[in-house]
Scaffold this motif. Sequence first.
Motif, mmCIF file in Angstrom:
data_model
loop_
_atom_site.group_PDB
_atom_site.id
_atom_site.type_symbol
_atom_site.label_atom_id
_atom_site.label_comp_id
_atom_site.label_asym_id
_atom_site.label_seq_id
_atom_site.Cartn_x
_atom_site.Cartn_y
_atom_site.Cartn_z
ATOM 1 N N GLU A 1 -7.297 5.974 -1.483
ATOM 2 C CA GLU A 1 -8.531 5.272 -1.863
ATOM 3 C C GLU A 1 -8.280 4.218 -2.938
ATOM 4 O O GLU A 1 -9.084 3.302 -3.116
ATOM 5 C CB GLU A 1 -9.581 6.274 -2.331
ATOM 6 C CG GLU A 1 -10.123 7.116 -1.183
ATOM 7 C CD GLU A 1 -11.043 8.231 -1.636
ATOM 8 O OE1 GLU A 1 -11.065 8.571 -2.845
ATOM 9 O OE2 GLU A 1 -11.730 8.794 -0.756
ATOM 10 N N PRO B 1 0.815 -1.229 0.000
ATOM 11 C CA PRO B 1 0.000 0.000 0.000
ATOM 12 C C PRO B 1 0.842 1.270 0.000
ATOM 13 O O PRO B 1 0.509 2.241 -0.662
ATOM 14 C CB PRO B 1 -0.824 -0.122 1.291
ATOM 15 C CG PRO B 1 -0.930 -1.595 1.507
ATOM 16 C CD PRO B 1 0.400 -2.144 1.057
ATOM 17 N N PRO C 1 -6.229 -1.391 -2.564
ATOM 18 C CA PRO C 1 -7.251 -2.417 -2.343
ATOM 19 C C PRO C 1 -7.387 -2.757 -0.853
ATOM 20 O O PRO C 1 -6.406 -2.816 -0.114
ATOM 21 C CB PRO C 1 -6.712 -3.635 -3.110
ATOM 22 C CG PRO C 1 -5.776 -3.051 -4.130
ATOM 23 C CD PRO C 1 -5.169 -1.847 -3.466
ATOM 24 N N VAL C 2 -8.613 -2.982 -0.430
ATOM 25 C CA VAL C 2 -8.902 -3.284 0.971
ATOM 26 C C VAL C 2 -8.102 -4.502 1.438
ATOM 27 O O VAL C 2 -7.621 -4.530 2.571
ATOM 28 C CB VAL C 2 -10.422 -3.496 1.174
ATOM 29 C CG1 VAL C 2 -10.723 -4.005 2.569
ATOM 30 C CG2 VAL C 2 -11.175 -2.207 0.904
ATOM 31 N N GLU C 3 -7.948 -5.496 0.588
ATOM 32 C CA GLU C 3 -7.203 -6.699 0.988
ATOM 33 C C GLU C 3 -5.752 -6.363 1.338
ATOM 34 O O GLU C 3 -5.188 -6.923 2.266
ATOM 35 C CB GLU C 3 -7.252 -7.767 -0.102
ATOM 36 C CG GLU C 3 -6.640 -9.084 0.325
ATOM 37 C CD GLU C 3 -7.242 -9.661 1.609
ATOM 38 O OE1 GLU C 3 -6.479 -10.254 2.397
ATOM 39 O OE2 GLU C 3 -8.453 -9.527 1.840
ATOM 40 N N HIS C 4 -5.147 -5.439 0.623
ATOM 41 C CA HIS C 4 -3.785 -5.019 0.962
ATOM 42 C C HIS C 4 -3.744 -4.377 2.342
ATOM 43 O O HIS C 4 -2.809 -4.586 3.115
ATOM 44 C CB HIS C 4 -3.247 -4.035 -0.072
ATOM 45 C CG HIS C 4 -2.929 -4.672 -1.390
ATOM 46 N ND1 HIS C 4 -2.540 -3.941 -2.479
ATOM 47 C CD2 HIS C 4 -2.952 -5.950 -1.804
ATOM 48 C CE1 HIS C 4 -2.330 -4.740 -3.508
ATOM 49 N NE2 HIS C 4 -2.580 -5.969 -3.113
#
Length: 80
Positions: free
Chosen positions: A53, A25, A56-59
Motif C-alpha cells: 500500500e 515498487p 505510489p500509484v504512479e510507480h
Amino acid sequence: MDIMDEFPEMRGCFIVMDNAPVHIPEAIVKGKVKRSKLSDVESLTTRIIEASEAVPVEHLRVIIQHSVNQFGNCLNKVAI
C-alpha cells in the motif's frame, strides 16, 4: 505450475524483476517488509499488505506499462 502457464500465449515465459528503475515498487516493498523483526501482533501477510500500500500509484502505472510493452518480446522469446 507457473503463474504464466495459466495463459497459453505466455506458457514458458518468465517475468524477471531486478534493480532496473522500472522495478522501484519491488524495492519499496522489500525494504519495508525487511525493516525489522515482526512483532507479536504483526504477521508477514500484514507487513506485505502495508508495504504494498506504500507504493505510489504512479510507480505501479510505470511498471504495468513497461510490462505491457514487453509482452511482444516475451511472446517472440526475445531476450531483453
